[in-house]
Design a protein around this motif. Structure first.
Motif, short mmCIF file in Angstrom:
data_model
loop_
_atom_site.label_atom_id
_atom_site.label_comp_id
_atom_site.label_asym_id
_atom_site.label_seq_id
_atom_site.Cartn_x
_atom_site.Cartn_y
_atom_site.Cartn_z
N GLN A 413 50.27 16.97 -77.20
CA GLN A 413 50.48 17.36 -78.59
C GLN A 413 49.62 18.59 -78.94
O GLN A 413 50.06 19.50 -79.67
CB GLN A 413 50.16 16.21 -79.51
CG GLN A 413 50.51 16.50 -80.97
CD GLN A 413 50.24 15.28 -81.85
OE1 GLN A 413 49.83 14.23 -81.35
NE2 GLN A 413 50.50 15.42 -83.15
N GLU A 417 51.11 22.14 -80.34
CA GLU A 417 50.69 22.72 -81.61
C GLU A 417 50.10 24.11 -81.42
O GLU A 417 50.25 25.00 -82.28
CB GLU A 417 49.69 21.79 -82.29
CG GLU A 417 50.26 20.44 -82.72
CD GLU A 417 51.47 20.62 -83.66
OE1 GLU A 417 51.46 21.58 -84.46
OE2 GLU A 417 52.40 19.79 -83.58
N THR A 457 44.65 16.62 -84.07
CA THR A 457 44.79 16.20 -82.67
C THR A 457 43.47 16.35 -81.93
O THR A 457 43.07 15.48 -81.15
CB THR A 457 45.88 17.02 -81.99
OG1 THR A 457 47.12 16.85 -82.71
CG2 THR A 457 46.08 16.57 -80.54
#
Length: 603
Positions: A413, A417, A457
Motif C-alpha cells: 500500500q 500511494e 500507512t
C-alpha cells in the motif's frame, strides 16, 4: 541307703578308686568309710560331725555330736565327746581299739572318722595307714569344685551365645524364634515358648521349631495362662512343684496334664527389675535341676533387654509414646490400671483447659500476590501476528519489542500511494502549464489525499512492532502459539505488571470478617515456599462483600513489612493468618460448629 558295689575290696584298690571318684557326696562317703575300714582292718567305720546348737537368751551354745553314716550301715555309736574333740585338736586319737581321726571338708565342717576294733596294727603303723586317707576328701572336694566351675563356665558361655543370637536379629519376631530355638537346643527341651506382655495381656509370640501357630486354640490360651501365672508372681516356677515351695502353679499343672508334658519350667524376663515376658520350657522325662534353673535365669537376663528393645522398635510410634507415658505416670498413679488412670487425668486436664484456657487465635484466609500497576499491550490495527519474542513469566524493560505484525500489505500500500503521489504531482504541473486552474485544484486535492494515506500507512508500519510500555513481568499473553493468526484492533496481546508495586490480596470469609481490622498484623505462607512466613501489615479493608464461588468474602489489601524478595511474582498464592488476639480454647475449637448449628436450628 544301699551299700555301693565295687569291683575290688582291697585297700589299695579302694584308695585308687577314691582318688578318681567324682560322684555325689553320699556315694563318696560310703566308699570312703569302706576304704578306711579296709585300710585299718576295723570292724566298723563311722562318720560323725560336731554340731553347735545356737544359744537362746542367756544360755550358752551347746555342743553335740551326730552320726551321719557308717559302714556297715546301722547300729553305729560314737565314743565319748572328749575323744572326738581330742581328734579334732591333734588330728588323731586312740582309746584302746577305737581310733578317731579328723577330716576336712567344706560340706561337713568339723568331722571325724571313728574306726572300731582296730587292734591289728600298732599306733605307728595305723597312723601311717590313716595318713593315706587324710588328703582324699580335699582332693575329692577340689574335683567337685572344678567340675561345678566348668559346668558354670559352660552355662555362662551358653548364655553369651544366646545373647549373641538375640543381638544379631533386627526384628522382634525373628529374634524371639531364634532365641527359642537356641534355648531348646542348649537346654535339651522338647519345646520352648516365649510370651510377651505389651499392655495388659500376655500374648504368645514364638514357639521353638514352629514358624506359625494359631493363637485362637485352647492349648495356646493355656500356655498364656501359665505364663501369666509366672508373670504375676515374678519368680521362676517349676512343675511338678518342689517340696516346701509356696508358689502357685495351678495353671502350669492344668497345661501339663492337657498337653501331656512331664516337666515345666517358666522364667520371667525382666527389664529394669520389672517383668516384661516369660520363657516356658517343656521336657517329657527329665526334670529341671536347680543348676539349670539358675542358668536359665542368667540366660533370661542376658536376652531380655535386647528383646525389649526389638519389641519397642517394631511397635508403631504412638504405641511407643503411650507406653513411655504410662511408665512415667506409674510413679505417681501406681502400677495397676495406669492406662485408664492416665487417660482420666488427661481428659480432666483437657476439659479444664478448654473451659478456662486461652490461646492466640488467627483468622485464616486465602491470598494471592498482585501488582498495583498493571498495563495492557493491545493490537493497534487489524492484522496478522508475524513473530512473538517473549512469553508469560519473562521480565522485560520498557521499550523492548514484544510482538511483530505482518507488514507486507502495508508495504504494498505504501508503494502504491507513493506512485499515486508521483502521478498527482505530474497532473498538477501539467494543469498549471495549461493554465487549467480547476484541474490543478483537483490534482492538488488528490495529491494531498495520497500523502495522507501514505502517512497513515507509514504510521501503521511503525506500529507493527509492539513494545513493552513499562519495566515489569509479562503476566498474560502467550502469542507464540498464535503465530500467523489474525487479530482485531484493540485485542489485548500482553498484560504486563510492575514488580516494584506488589501487594497481597486477601479474601476473608464473611463469618470471620468482624474479627479483622486494619490495625492487626498478619502472616503469609506461600505455597511455593512453605518453609518461611512473611510479616504483613493491613492497608485497607474493602467495606463491601463480594460474591464468590465459596460464598461472600471481604477483600483486603496488605503489604510486606520488609522488602519483598526477588522471587515474588504476581499470581503467587498462599495462606494468610491474621492475628486477632487471645480467645477461649474451647471457643476456638467449637465456634465453627456451634455457629453452623445456630444457623440450622434457629427459629
Amino acid at each position: 541307703m544301699d551299700e555301693p558295689i565295687y569291683t575290688d575290696h582291697g585297700g589299695a584298690s579302694l584308695i585308687a578308686q577314691l582318688r578318681e571318684f567324682v560322684g555325689s557326696p553320699p556315694e563318696f562317703w560310703a566308699l570312703y568309710l569302706k576304704t578306711a575300714r579296709a585300710v585299718a582292718s576295723a570292724s566298723r567305720a563311722t562318720l560323725g560331725v560336731r554340731v553347735m546348737r545356737p544359744p537362746k537368751g542367756d544360755e550358752v551354745a551347746v555342743e553335740s555330736w551326730r552320726t551321719l553314716v557308717s559302714h556297715p550301715s546301722g547300729g553305729a555309736t560314737l565314743p565319748d565327746a572328749q575323744l572326738l574333740n581330742l581328734a579334732l585338736a591333734e588330728g588323731i586319737s586312740r582309746d584302746g581299739d577305737t581310733v578317731v581321726f579328723s577330716i576336712g571338708s567344706e560340706e561337713l565342717g568339723e568331722g571325724v572318722i571313728v574306726l572300731s576294733d582296730c587292734d591289728k596294727y600298732s599306733d605307728t603303723e595305723l597312723t601311717t595307714r590313716i595318713a593315706l586317707l587324710g588328703s582324699i576328701p580335699e582332693i575329692w572336694q577340689s574335683k567337685r569344685s572344678l567340675q561345678k566351675l566348668e559346668s558354670r563356665l559352660s552355662g555362662l558361655t551358653g548364655a553369651l551365645d544366646i545373647a549373641l543370637v538375640a543381638h544379631a536379629q533386627k526384628k522382634f519376631t525373628s529374634g524371639a524364634f531364634a532365641v527359642c530355638n537356641e534355648l531348646a537346643a542348649r537346654m535339651k527341651c522338647d519345646r520352648v515358648s516365649l510370651g510377651w506382655q505389651d499392655d495388659v495381656a500376655m500374648k504368645l509370640r514364638a514357639i521353638s521349631q514352629a514358624d506359625k501357630f494359631d493363637s485362637r486354640t485352647s492349648i495356646v490360651r493355656q500356655v498364656e495362662a501359665a505364663m501369666e501365672e509366672t508373670f504375676d508372681q515374678d519368680e521362676t516356677l517349676r512343675y511338678p512343684q518342689e517340696e516346701g515351695s509356696d508358689a502357685i502353679v495351678r495353671e502350669h499343672g492344668e497345661y501339663a496334664r492337657d498337653a501331656a508334658v512331664g516337666f515345666l519350667c517358666s522364667v520371667p524376663l525382666r527389664v529394669e527389675r520389672s517383668p516384661r515376658g516369660v520363657f516356658l520350657l517343656e521336657r517329657g522325662k527329665t526334670p529341671f535341676a536347680k543348676e539349670e534353673v539358675e542358668l536359665l535365669r542368667v540366660m533370661a537376663d542376658q536376652v531380655a533387654p535386647k528383646l525389649a528393645d526389638l519389641r519397642e522398635r517394631d511397635r508403631w510410634w504412638p504405641s511407643r509414646l503411650w507406653r513411655r507415658l504410662k511408665e512415667s505416670a506409674s510413679r505417681f498413679l501406681g502400677t495397676k490400671h495406669t492406662g485408664p488412670k492416665l487417660a482420666g487425668v488427661g481428659a480432666a486436664a483437657l476439659i479444664l483447659f478448654l473451659v478456662f484456657g486461652r490461646l492466640p487465635y488467627s483468622v485464616e484466609a486465602p491470598a494471592v500476590v498482585r501488582s498495583g500497576h498493571v498495563v495492557f499491550a493491545t493490537a493497534p490495527f487489524d492484522g496478522f501476528i508475524q513473530d512473538a519474542y517473549y512469553e508469560v513469566g519473562d521480565t522485560v524493560d520498557a521499550g523492548t519489542p514484544l510482538v511483530a505484525f505482518d507488514t507486507q500489505e502495508f508495504l504494498v500500500q505504501q508503494a502504491a500511494e507513493m506512485a499515486n503521489m508521483n502521478r498527482y504531482s505530474k497532473e498538477v504541473e501539467r494543469a498549471r502549464a495549461d493554465n487549467a486552474l480547476a484541474d490543478m485544484r483537483v490534482a492538488e486535492a488528490q495529491l494531498e489525499q495520497a500523502a495522507a494515506v501514505l502517512e497513515r500507512t507509514r504510521y501503521q508500519i511503525e506500529q507493527s512492532e509492539i513494545k513493552a510500555p513499562v519495566d515489569g513481568v509479562i503476566v498474560e499473553g502467550d502469542l507464540r502459539k498464535r503465530l500467523g493468526a489474525p487479530v482485531r484492533k484493540g485485542d489485548v496481546l500482553f498484560q504486563q505488571a510492575r514488580l516494584d508495586d506488589l501487594y497481597i490480596h486477601v479474601e476473608v470469609p464473611e463469618s470471620e470478617a468482624h474479627e479483622v481490622s486494619d490495625t492487626q498484623r498478619a502472616r503469609m505462607l506461600f505455597a511455593a515456599q512453605p518453609e518461611e512466613a512473611f510479616e504483613l501489615s493491613i492497608e485497607r479493608i474493602q467495606p463491601v462483600g463480594v460474591q464468590t464461588q465459596s460464598g461472600v468474602v471481604f477483600q483486603l489489601r496488605a503489604r510486606s513489612v520488609d522488602a519483598a524478595p526477588d522471587w515474588w511474582r504476581p499470581g503467587m498464592s498462599g495462606s494468610v493468618k491474621i492475628d486477632v488476639g487471645w480467645r477461649n480454647a474451647g471457643w476456638i475449637l467449637t465456634h465453627s460448629t456451634s455457629d453452623w448449628l445456630r444457623r440450622q436450628l434457629w427459629w
